[in-house]
Motif scaffolding. Structure first.
Motif, mmCIF file in Angstrom:
data_model
loop_
_atom_site.group_PDB
_atom_site.id
_atom_site.type_symbol
_atom_site.label_atom_id
_atom_site.label_comp_id
_atom_site.label_asym_id
_atom_site.label_seq_id
_atom_site.Cartn_x
_atom_site.Cartn_y
_atom_site.Cartn_z
ATOM 1 N N LEU A 150 0.929 -1.068 0.146
ATOM 2 C CA LEU A 150 -0.030 0.145 -0.007
ATOM 3 C C LEU A 150 0.909 1.318 -0.010
ATOM 4 C CD1 LEU A 150 -2.624 -1.016 2.677
ATOM 5 C CD2 LEU A 150 -2.823 -1.471 0.111
ATOM 6 N N ARG A 193 -3.093 4.511 -1.138
ATOM 7 C CA ARG A 193 -3.695 4.039 -2.154
ATOM 8 C C ARG A 193 -3.354 2.518 -2.220
ATOM 9 N NH1 ARG A 193 -1.744 3.312 -7.552
ATOM 10 N NH2 ARG A 193 0.457 4.688 -6.928
ATOM 11 N N ASN A 194 -4.280 1.605 -2.831
ATOM 12 C CA ASN A 194 -4.037 0.201 -2.846
ATOM 13 C C ASN A 194 -3.963 0.054 -4.569
ATOM 14 O OD1 ASN A 194 -4.142 -2.464 -3.161
ATOM 15 N ND2 ASN A 194 -6.140 -2.741 -2.269
ATOM 16 N N VAL A 230 -9.001 -1.162 2.442
ATOM 17 C CA VAL A 230 -8.846 -0.381 1.462
ATOM 18 C C VAL A 230 -9.080 -1.330 -0.022
ATOM 19 C CG1 VAL A 230 -7.112 1.016 0.248
ATOM 20 C CG2 VAL A 230 -6.763 0.511 2.573
ATOM 21 N N THR A 239 -8.358 4.478 -3.235
ATOM 22 C CA THR A 239 -7.354 5.440 -2.551
ATOM 23 C C THR A 239 -8.834 6.016 -1.103
ATOM 24 O OG1 THR A 239 -5.993 6.324 -4.178
ATOM 25 C CG2 THR A 239 -6.220 7.756 -2.131
ATOM 26 N N VAL A 240 -8.102 5.685 0.004
ATOM 27 C CA VAL A 240 -8.762 6.130 1.229
ATOM 28 C C VAL A 240 -8.056 7.283 1.979
ATOM 29 C CG1 VAL A 240 -9.888 4.003 1.204
ATOM 30 C CG2 VAL A 240 -7.896 4.554 2.564
ATOM 31 N N GLN A 277 -14.924 3.777 7.710
ATOM 32 C CA GLN A 277 -14.099 2.478 7.728
ATOM 33 C C GLN A 277 -15.146 1.362 8.699
ATOM 34 O OE1 GLN A 277 -11.438 0.739 6.552
ATOM 35 N NE2 GLN A 277 -11.126 2.789 5.251
#
Length: 233
Positions: free
Chosen positions: A53, A74-75, A108, A113-114, A231
């Motif tokens: 990540l 971001r994943n 994620v 992108t979180v 989340q």
């Protein structure tokens, strides 16, 4: 690893509180998400080939020696990441670590992108803050895995003396009752940089229902924009 010199010298205040809260402290985002842990695992071949990540943005604000930070993660993979650990290290002007704090990002999603927020500190104002992902912490889930929550409309009200209230709506898109959603609020400055991050919670969200939430920032820096992320707990 990402490093951010942030904004220090302002005295801290954690705190946010969701509406309809049970008679206990709000859920901490530092805990692992049971919802994410129970999602279907990724195929072994997909899990072996994953990339780490990526922390893309960071920012923080310190008050009374406690840091309110916000990051985006971001994943880059086609599988979802569950319960990835963020490590936040506070350093003084000489580069000596004052301590490292860990928080867990529940989920994620693949190619997502979180935004994520948390608090770190021990009463000493840091000179800079370093952020890193523990690359061995995440478990990899099927690429179709998604969060149960969606943030709808929200608004901010300036309550004066650096106090703000964020009110909005959150939807549970699943067919199951969810007792808690962990909320991350990112504040951005006029140039779009993350200025601070705060946490809150929403409670008792029935299946396929939408519910109001409230996050109170008892003290926060000046900012131009607010973002809210949810989340699973």
């Amino acid at each position: 690893m990402a490093t951010d010199e942030g904004t220090a010298g302002f005295p801290s205040t954690p705190s946010s509180q969701g509406t309809d809260a049970p008679e206990q402290s709000p859920s901490s985002p530092s805990g692992a998400s049971a919802f994410a842990a129970n999602l279907p695992d990724a195929d072994a071949a997909d899990a072996v080939s994953v990339q780490p990540l990526i922390i893309e943005e960071t920012g923080w604000w310190a008050k009374d020696g406690y840091v309110h930070y916000g990051i985006t993660v971001r994943n880059p993979n086609n599988v979802a990441a569950a319960n990835a650990v963020v490590q936040v290290t506070l350093l003084d002007a000489q580069g000596t670590a004052q301590g490292t704090w860990e928080s867990t990002i529940g989920l994620v999603e693949a190619q997502q992108t979180v935004g994520f927020a948390g608090e770190a500190g021990n009463g000493l104002v840091p000179d800079r803050v370093e952020f890193a992902m523990d690359d061995n912490s995440a478990t990899w889930k099927d690429g179709s895995s998604t969060s149960p929550f969606a943030i709808g409309t929200f608004s901010e009200e300036d309550k004066l003396y650096f106090r703000y209230e964020i009110t909005g709506q959150i939807t549970n898109a699943t067919d199951a009752y969810e007792s808690t959603a962990n909320l991350s609020v990112l504040l951005r400055d006029d140039e779009g940089r993350i200025a601070a991050g705060y946490t809150g919670s929403a409670y008792r969200i029935k299946a396929q229902r939408t519910k109001d939430f409230l996050v109170t920032l008892h003290s926060a820096p000046d900012h131009a924009k607010v973002e809210v992320y949810a989340q699973p707990a």
